[in-house]
Design a protein around this motif. Sequence first.
Motif, PDB file in Angstrom:
ATOM      1  N   SER A   1      12.677  67.196  16.551  1.00  0.00           N
ATOM      2  CA  SER A   1      12.867  65.957  15.788  1.00  0.00           C
ATOM      3  C   SER A   1      13.984  66.119  14.767  1.00  0.00           C
ATOM      4  O   SER A   1      14.388  67.234  14.409  1.00  0.00           O
ATOM      5  CB  SER A   1      11.557  65.579  15.079  1.00  0.00           C
ATOM      6  OG  SER A   1      11.161  66.610  14.198  1.00  0.00           O
ATOM      7  N   LYS A   2      14.472  65.006  14.276  1.00  0.00           N
ATOM      8  CA  LYS A   2      15.564  64.991  13.307  1.00  0.00           C
ATOM      9  C   LYS A   2      15.088  65.568  11.979  1.00  0.00           C
ATOM     10  O   LYS A   2      13.959  65.319  11.535  1.00  0.00           O
ATOM     11  CB  LYS A   2      16.039  63.551  13.121  1.00  0.00           C
ATOM     12  CG  LYS A   2      17.124  63.371  12.091  1.00  0.00           C
ATOM     13  CD  LYS A   2      17.495  61.887  11.985  1.00  0.00           C
ATOM     14  CE  LYS A   2      18.541  61.637  10.926  1.00  0.00           C
ATOM     15  NZ  LYS A   2      18.886  60.193  10.831  1.00  0.00           N
ATOM     16  N   SER A   3      15.939  66.365  11.353  1.00  0.00           N
ATOM     17  CA  SER A   3      15.594  66.907  10.041  1.00  0.00           C
ATOM     18  C   SER A   3      16.735  66.624   9.076  1.00  0.00           C
ATOM     19  O   SER A   3      17.903  66.551   9.462  1.00  0.00           O
ATOM     20  CB  SER A   3      15.348  68.421  10.123  1.00  0.00           C
ATOM     21  OG  SER A   3      16.494  69.099  10.591  1.00  0.00           O
ATOM     22  N   SER A   4      16.368  66.437   7.818  1.00  0.00           N
ATOM     23  CA  SER A   4      17.372  66.128   6.793  1.00  0.00           C
ATOM     24  C   SER A   4      16.884  66.643   5.449  1.00  0.00           C
ATOM     25  O   SER A   4      15.689  66.882   5.249  1.00  0.00           O
ATOM     26  CB  SER A   4      17.647  64.620   6.725  1.00  0.00           C
ATOM     27  OG  SER A   4      16.483  63.919   6.347  1.00  0.00           O
TER      28      SER A   4
ATOM     29  N   THR B   1      20.460  66.238  13.956  1.00  0.00           N
ATOM     30  CA  THR B   1      19.799  65.434  14.994  1.00  0.00           C
ATOM     31  C   THR B   1      19.956  66.117  16.349  1.00  0.00           C
ATOM     32  O   THR B   1      21.074  66.244  16.859  1.00  0.00           O
ATOM     33  CB  THR B   1      20.417  64.027  15.063  1.00  0.00           C
ATOM     34  OG1 THR B   1      20.383  63.424  13.776  1.00  0.00           O
ATOM     35  CG2 THR B   1      19.670  63.156  16.059  1.00  0.00           C
TER      36      THR B   1
ATOM     37  N   GLU C   1      22.055  65.958   7.646  1.00  0.00           N
ATOM     38  CA  GLU C   1      21.194  65.478   8.725  1.00  0.00           C
ATOM     39  C   GLU C   1      21.498  66.255  10.005  1.00  0.00           C
ATOM     40  O   GLU C   1      22.671  66.412  10.383  1.00  0.00           O
ATOM     41  CB  GLU C   1      21.424  63.982   8.972  1.00  0.00           C
ATOM     42  CG  GLU C   1      20.983  63.073   7.837  1.00  0.00           C
ATOM     43  CD  GLU C   1      21.198  61.605   8.151  1.00  0.00           C
ATOM     44  OE1 GLU C   1      20.795  60.773   7.324  1.00  0.00           O
ATOM     45  OE2 GLU C   1      21.775  61.306   9.228  1.00  0.00           O
TER      46      GLU C   1
ATOM     47  N   PRO D   1      17.541  74.035   9.285  1.00  0.00           N
ATOM     48  CA  PRO D   1      16.797  72.906   9.868  1.00  0.00           C
ATOM     49  C   PRO D   1      15.376  73.334  10.245  1.00  0.00           C
ATOM     50  O   PRO D   1      15.124  74.501  10.535  1.00  0.00           O
ATOM     51  CB  PRO D   1      17.630  72.533  11.103  1.00  0.00           C
ATOM     52  CG  PRO D   1      18.989  73.099  10.844  1.00  0.00           C
ATOM     53  CD  PRO D   1      18.762  74.343  10.053  1.00  0.00           C
ATOM     54  N   LYS D   2      14.492  72.371  10.228  1.00  0.00           N
ATOM     55  CA  LYS D   2      13.112  72.676  10.571  1.00  0.00           C
ATOM     56  C   LYS D   2      12.973  72.900  12.080  1.00  0.00           C
ATOM     57  O   LYS D   2      13.832  72.494  12.873  1.00  0.00           O
ATOM     58  CB  LYS D   2      12.198  71.540  10.124  1.00  0.00           C
ATOM     59  CG  LYS D   2      12.487  70.219  10.819  1.00  0.00           C
ATOM     60  CD  LYS D   2      11.585  69.127  10.262  1.00  0.00           C
ATOM     61  CE  LYS D   2      11.848  67.801  10.957  1.00  0.00           C
ATOM     62  NZ  LYS D   2      11.014  66.721  10.390  1.00  0.00           N
TER      63      LYS D   2
END
Length: 363
Positions: A266-269, A297, A295, A261-262
């Motif tokens: 914030s949410k990453s996908s 979150t 995803e 994940p980044k």
Amino acid sequence: MTKRYCLTTALLLGATIGMGQKIVNSYPISDGIKAGSYVYSLPITTLNFKVKAAHLSFKSGPYAQFAQKYLGITDAEQSDKEYYRLLSISGETREEADSQNLYVAEVAPGTDMSFLELTNQGLIIPTAFVAQTPAQPIPSKEIKIAPPFTDLGSDPSIYKEKATFFSDVKMDTAFVKVPVQKSMLVEKSPETRASDAANFIFNLRKRRVDLISGDIDNVFNNGEALKVALNEINRLEKEYLSLFIGKTYVDSLSYTFDYTPKNGSSKSSAILFRFSESKGVVADNDLSGKPVMVEVTPLNAIQQLPSNVNDKGKEAVIMARYPEVCSVKVIDGKETLFSSKAAVSQAGKVVRMPILFPQTGKK
């Protein structure tokens, strides 16, 4: 997901007692490195997913075209086909060194290095540390050899038939035709063999009804023997039915995919892999496979940290990264294939963690 632990007060107090008057201060490596300092990294979390898929090979039965005529089974598939299905997805996390977040711990000679215990908590990590993953062929296969249709009926596929032939026999002044009977082996037609197989199925069903209803007495002396007989009848019926409705053979395929994940809250996908029902797991650039997304979150649980954790102060501090609890989902279109929670370091908060706590006088 890998279990993460929060740093306990007891651990910090232990470090404090051992350090005495020596202090530790850490700062980003961009601020320079002094001799004798310890360089470490903040952790970064990578999600590892294990995907199991099934390769299903359907073989139509040799008597499929007679299924409706002799058994009343409609829509029996009459052609072979292959397709794929996703069976399961499991996930775990592993911590590695974040090469973009290097820090320096400035320690005076003789300083107790107990703060390195933070590595056991996953809050800091040795530089260039990479978790070793076991080698695995992609994809790994568990192949089951598909047995052919060997039992095609209860009767021989050939039979003897008497036929009359006429042979020329020389008499006194001429040849005359004399009838001669001969036996010959004749192979049954596919429809005849299908009829035999269907009759055998009906006989099996009749025997089963007789056993269950008690019309056959004194054949089995206990219930276990009756159970064995019924199971064998069911097995034979299944085998003979497959001559009409076909068989499906399954090979298991295993894949592993990583996703990092980044950074940030914030949410990453991203596309984890592509999957096609006709090809299985396909290459990333094969658009015949629909994307299976992952995803991540953040749930903002890190906001519950005490506000003074990252306040600047004069006390000894170590820069560490508290992980954030995140919701992790793997989604195939609108269907959720995998759902879990995981602690993701790069979604968390970098804090100035005090190592020296005020003396309370309590024991």
